[in-house]
Design a protein around this motif. Structure first.
Motif, PDB file in Angstrom:
ATOM      1  N   LYS A 208       0.849  -1.179   0.000  1.00  0.00           N
ATOM      2  CA  LYS A 208       0.000   0.000   0.000  1.00  0.00           C
ATOM      3  C   LYS A 208       0.892   1.238   0.000  1.00  0.00           C
ATOM      4  N   ASN A 209       1.136   1.768  -1.200  1.00  0.00           N
ATOM      5  CA  ASN A 209       2.031   2.913  -1.345  1.00  0.00           C
ATOM      6  C   ASN A 209       1.322   4.217  -1.038  1.00  0.00           C
ATOM      7  N   ALA A 210       2.083   5.180  -0.583  1.00  0.00           N
ATOM      8  CA  ALA A 210       1.591   6.541  -0.390  1.00  0.00           C
ATOM      9  C   ALA A 210       2.703   7.505  -0.775  1.00  0.00           C
ATOM     10  N   CYS A 211       2.333   8.726  -1.106  1.00  0.00           N
ATOM     11  CA  CYS A 211       3.309   9.715  -1.557  1.00  0.00           C
ATOM     12  C   CYS A 211       3.018  11.068  -0.916  1.00  0.00           C
ATOM     13  N   GLN A 212       4.086  11.730  -0.514  1.00  0.00           N
ATOM     14  CA  GLN A 212       4.012  13.096  -0.006  1.00  0.00           C
ATOM     15  C   GLN A 212       5.050  13.945  -0.730  1.00  0.00           C
ATOM     16  N   VAL A 213       4.692  15.193  -0.986  1.00  0.00           N
ATOM     17  CA  VAL A 213       5.577  16.114  -1.721  1.00  0.00           C
ATOM     18  C   VAL A 213       5.777  17.371  -0.898  1.00  0.00           C
ATOM     19  N   TYR A 214       7.026  17.797  -0.814  1.00  0.00           N
ATOM     20  CA  TYR A 214       7.369  19.048  -0.130  1.00  0.00           C
ATOM     21  C   TYR A 214       7.959  19.998  -1.166  1.00  0.00           C
ATOM     22  N   THR A 215       7.278  21.110  -1.419  1.00  0.00           N
ATOM     23  CA  THR A 215       7.799  22.145  -2.300  1.00  0.00           C
ATOM     24  C   THR A 215       8.597  23.128  -1.455  1.00  0.00           C
ATOM     25  N   VAL A 216       9.883  23.266  -1.759  1.00  0.00           N
ATOM     26  CA  VAL A 216      10.762  24.109  -0.951  1.00  0.00           C
ATOM     27  C   VAL A 216      10.247  25.546  -0.970  1.00  0.00           C
ATOM     28  N   GLY A 217      10.074  26.104   0.229  1.00  0.00           N
ATOM     29  CA  GLY A 217       9.553  27.453   0.360  1.00  0.00           C
ATOM     30  C   GLY A 217       8.127  27.519   0.839  1.00  0.00           C
ATOM     31  N   THR A 218       7.448  26.358   0.912  1.00  0.00           N
ATOM     32  CA  THR A 218       6.047  26.342   1.359  1.00  0.00           C
ATOM     33  C   THR A 218       5.920  25.989   2.835  1.00  0.00           C
ATOM     34  N   GLY A 219       6.860  25.252   3.389  1.00  0.00           N
ATOM     35  CA  GLY A 219       6.836  24.914   4.804  1.00  0.00           C
ATOM     36  C   GLY A 219       5.968  23.742   5.186  1.00  0.00           C
ATOM     37  N   SER A 220       5.393  23.019   4.206  1.00  0.00           N
ATOM     38  CA  SER A 220       4.504  21.910   4.560  1.00  0.00           C
ATOM     39  C   SER A 220       4.537  20.836   3.481  1.00  0.00           C
ATOM     40  N   TRP A 221       4.162  19.600   3.903  1.00  0.00           N
ATOM     41  CA  TRP A 221       4.072  18.465   2.995  1.00  0.00           C
ATOM     42  C   TRP A 221       2.643  18.315   2.490  1.00  0.00           C
ATOM     43  N   ARG A 222       2.503  17.774   1.289  1.00  0.00           N
ATOM     44  CA  ARG A 222       1.187  17.524   0.691  1.00  0.00           C
ATOM     45  C   ARG A 222       1.083  16.065   0.269  1.00  0.00           C
TER      46      ARG A 222
END
Length: 425
Positions: A208-222
């Protein structure tokens, strides 16, 4: 009086030049020289921090390798002959340079009398963890010793940021796999860290895969939708190329690495396509991704033996097995049609036994190669003599399982990203 005016003109020469010309001049300097210019005066310090200079210098930055020479210490090495630079052969032909002398003198090191490298600059980190990946001069590290911190740094500007820790989606369920990739999107130029993780596999559903992305400069994961469950074949981070991240994967819990997973950093979408034909039963542990001359490549060091299918419908089909008697085979994907071409073969490599992966660092135009074993040792292969030199970069005090990565220095400042707490070292 005229001589005095000329002297004053010499001192204030750059004041009379348009800023775009000054930027053009500075962007052509070697990295170490440009770094020194920042210390000359405040106007130059400010000029070398402008987006115009940063982008111009980055467009001319020469891909090199960052080699860990000692714990926390790295040398950045450019291959001189690949740049088309002609040094005085009479002066360097028989020069008895050691690696330490190269580092001290800054002279090009001549190995095999055909290839030369030059240490362009050196840097040290305050954290003793291996480099995971690099994009546009920014280096991504994962520090297990400090609570599994994720770190982005630029050794040229000597700044770094510690990213916030991603949250576990199911705190009570242990992760089976935790993999990261770092790169820059193709259109907007956003720097992103991608985390792919999987909970303990279920008997039928697989991983069961999951993915999170952090855009540098936003301060949070999505959270980002992952799609069909896949099994990642090792814990090596994603390979970055042209706005995409790539991993070797299998489509079933018992399968092997017949597939490549691609994540588009701009669209934030996953896709899969076939890897080159497998080469023997051990190719689960002998295939790795890399980038050579701007193309995605697969390095295959699997041994002779029968192939094991990655597709449930092909379990009984053994007719397509291709023997591999300890060969190193490099496949290259050119274009967007996902077709593979065999570009390099090293036959009968005895040291393959017991090693998981091999990473080509550079393949020279004459068929020679510089590569890294799974344990961190670097070796040189002569295509003409068909032999190995495992002492080419044997550095005294260099620990096993150290890191060597492709790296192009830049002046990208982490202070330009909002919502990030930047530290210096």
């Amino acid at each position: 009086m005229k001589a005095a005016d000329n002297s004053k003109m010499g001192e204030d020469f750059f004041k009379y030049l348009p800023s775009e010309i000054v930027v053009n001049i500075f962007s052509r300097l070697p990295t170490r020289a440009a770094m020194a210019c920042k210390c000359v005066c405040k106007p130059w310090l400010g000029l070398l921090a402008t987006p115009e200079f940063v982008n111009s210098h980055m467009s001319r930055s020469v891909p090199a390798i960052a080699v860990e020479t000692h714990t926390k210490s790295y040398d950045v090495i450019e291959f001189v002959d690949e740049l088309g630079i002609d040094f005085d052969e009479e002066h360097f032909r028989d020069a008895p340079f050691s690696f330490d002398e190269v580092h001290r003198w800054g002279a090009p090191f001549n190995f095999d009398k055909e290839h030369r490298w030059e240490v362009t600059f050196s840097f040290s980190f305050p954290f003793g963890v291996p480099i995971r990946s690099s994009a546009n001069g920014l280096i991504f590290l994962r520090d297990f010793d400090r609570g599994d911190n994720l770190i982005l740094c630029n050794p040229v500007t000597r700044d770094y940021i510690t990213l916030p820790c991603p949250q576990q989606t199911s705190p009570k369920v242990q992760n089976y796999m935790d993999n990261f990739g770092f790169g820059v999107s193709g259109m907007t130029g956003e720097y992103k860290v991608v985390r792919i993780f999987a909970e303990t596999p279920q008997r039928r559903e697989g991983f069961k895969n999951a993915c999170q992305v952090y855009t540098v400069g936003t301060g949070s994961w999505r959270k980002v939708p992952f799609g069909r469950p896949l099994r990642f074949c090792d814990d090596i981070g994603g390979v970055h190329l042209n706005g995409n991240l790539y991993w070797m994967v299998a489509k079933t819990t018992r399968g092997f690495c017949r597939w490549i997973c691609c994540f588009d950093l701009e669209a934030e979408l996953f896709s899969t396509f076939a890897a080159p034909p497998p080469r023997g039963r051990d190719f689960l542990y002998g295939r790795s991704l890399c980038v050579l001359r701007g193309c995605l490549c697969v390095s295959d060091i699997s041994h002779n033996g029968r192939d094991i299918s990655d597709d449930e419908s092909d379990d009984s089909n053994d007719e397509g097995d291709i023997p591999n008697d300890g060969h190193v085979i490099i496949w290259c994907m050119k274009g967007d049609d996902h077709s593979w071409t065999k570009i390099f073969v090293i036959p009968e490599v005895e040291r393959l036994a017991g090693l998981g992966n091999i990473w080509p660092i550079i393949i020279f135009k004459n068929g020679d190669a510089l590569m890294e074993w799974d344990d961190g040792m670097i070796f040189f292969y002569s295509g003409k003599r068909k032999n190995f030199d495992c002492e080419i970069m044997s550095l005294e005090g260099r620990d096993p399982f150290t890191s060597t990565i492709m790296y192009a220095p830049s002046f990208v400042s982490l202070k330009s990203f909002a919502m990030e707490n930047v530290s210096s070292f």
